[in-house]
Write an enzyme that holds these catalytic residues in place. Structure first.
Site, mmCIF file in Angstrom:
data_model
loop_
_atom_site.group_PDB
_atom_site.id
_atom_site.type_symbol
_atom_site.label_atom_id
_atom_site.label_comp_id
_atom_site.label_asym_id
_atom_site.label_seq_id
_atom_site.Cartn_x
_atom_site.Cartn_y
_atom_site.Cartn_z
ATOM 1 N N GLY A 14 -78.934 48.303 -61.372
ATOM 2 C CA GLY A 14 -78.367 47.630 -59.954
ATOM 3 C C GLY A 14 -77.675 46.204 -59.935
ATOM 4 N N TYR A 154 -93.054 43.820 -47.791
ATOM 5 C CA TYR A 154 -91.862 43.539 -48.456
ATOM 6 C C TYR A 154 -91.340 42.362 -48.215
ATOM 7 C CZ TYR A 154 -87.124 43.739 -50.455
ATOM 8 O OH TYR A 154 -85.900 43.389 -51.024
#
Ligand code: NDP
Ligand code: 8X3
Length: 254
Positions: A14, A154
């Site tokens: 990524g 998160y």
């Protein structure tokens, strides 16, 4: 960036892998860190062929303080003077309500996104201060600016990254060391595959009907941040796809 030493955590995939490619192209010397060494080896072979760049690989789990401290303390002297630290390693796990949440998922996100980032920062920044140069780029998220349903823990980790970036900038005031936070919205990487524990259908749905950011878009912004003149500190970049206006406000073609 010619001959600048750049440490990228989470370089095996990524945004981190894109940073490796763009910084190699810009002439940097790269320290690439992640747990999956074979991925790093494959990437570094490709980069060495294309850019003839110097690369040092470290297999590193940022959640282990002892490994982070030992690995970074034992870098060869030609690699120890890190100019740019890109704190990119991170992950999300699940989208559960807090009262139904999986404790293992919470531990993993907190240990990686907050504690891992702190461990690496603690090992690298003292050298930057004593050498009188350096730049730390933390990868935050739109999730650190606004909490979304199911994002709870998160989002909390990325809000922590935002606070840590602000705190580090304050602590480094009076030194030439710079701190930037780059906070993306939806970027198509392995992020959603990891969030949904390998469920490719769920992961693909995240990006269905919209044009997400690419990891190269983010790497490009990071490269811009670290190539400004020494008196310019870009504190925070919040960047989303044109098809996104907030964590849950997304335009999809149906
Ligand atoms: P990827 O899953 O593609 O990459 C994540 C990287 O982090 C991998 O290289 C992985 O390597 C590494 N990593 C995870 N855990 C650890 C660990 N314990 N120790 C070392 N490395 C680790 O996702 P992205 O590229 O999207 O994610 C990069 C960062 O960008 C993360 O911090 C993420 O939160 C953030 N972000 C992503 C967005 C998105 O939409 N994709 C948006 C906003 C922010 P390995 O598994 O080999 O260790
Ligand atoms: C990743 C972006 O919106 O999926 O940080 O949390 S989001």
């Amino acid at each position: 960036m010619q001959n600048r030493i750049v440490l990228i955590t989470g370089a095996s995939s990524g945004i981190g892998a894109s940073c490796a490619t763009l910084f190699a192209n810009a002439g940097a010397k790269l320290i690439l860190a992640a747990r999956r060494k074979e991925r790093l080896e494959q990437l570094s072979n490709e980069l060495r062929q294309k850019h003839a760049c110097e690369i040092y690989l470290v297999q590193l789990d940022v959640t282990s303080h002892s490994s982070v401290a030992a690995t970074l303390a034992s870098l060869p002297s030609s690699w120890s003077d890190i100019d740019v630290l890109i704190n990119n390693a991170g992950l999300s796990r699940g989208l559960d309500k807090i009262y139904e949440g999986d404790l293992q998922n919470w531990e993993e996100m907190i240990d990686t996104n907050i504690k891992g980032l702190l461990y690496v920062t603690r090992s690298v920044v003292p050298g930057m201060v004593s050498r009188g140069k350096g730049h730390v780029v933390n990868i935050g998220s739109v999730a650190g600016h606004q909490t979304y349903p199911g994002g709870n823990v998160y989002c909390a980790t990325k809000a922590a990254v935002k606070a840590i970036s602000e705190g580090l900038k304050q602590d480094l005031l009076g030194t030439p060391v710079r701190v930037s936070s780059v906070d993306p919205g939806l970027v198509e990487t392995e992020f959603s595959l990891v969030r949904f524990h390998g469920d490719a259908e769920k992961a693909n749905n995240t990006y269905q009907g919209l044009t997400p950011l690419t990891p190269d878009d983010i790497a490009d912004i990071i490269l811009f941040c670290v190539t400004r003149p020494a008196h310019v500190n870009i504190n925070d970049v919040l960047v989303m796809p044109t098809d996104q206006a907030g964590p849950t406000l997304v335009h999809r073609q149906v």
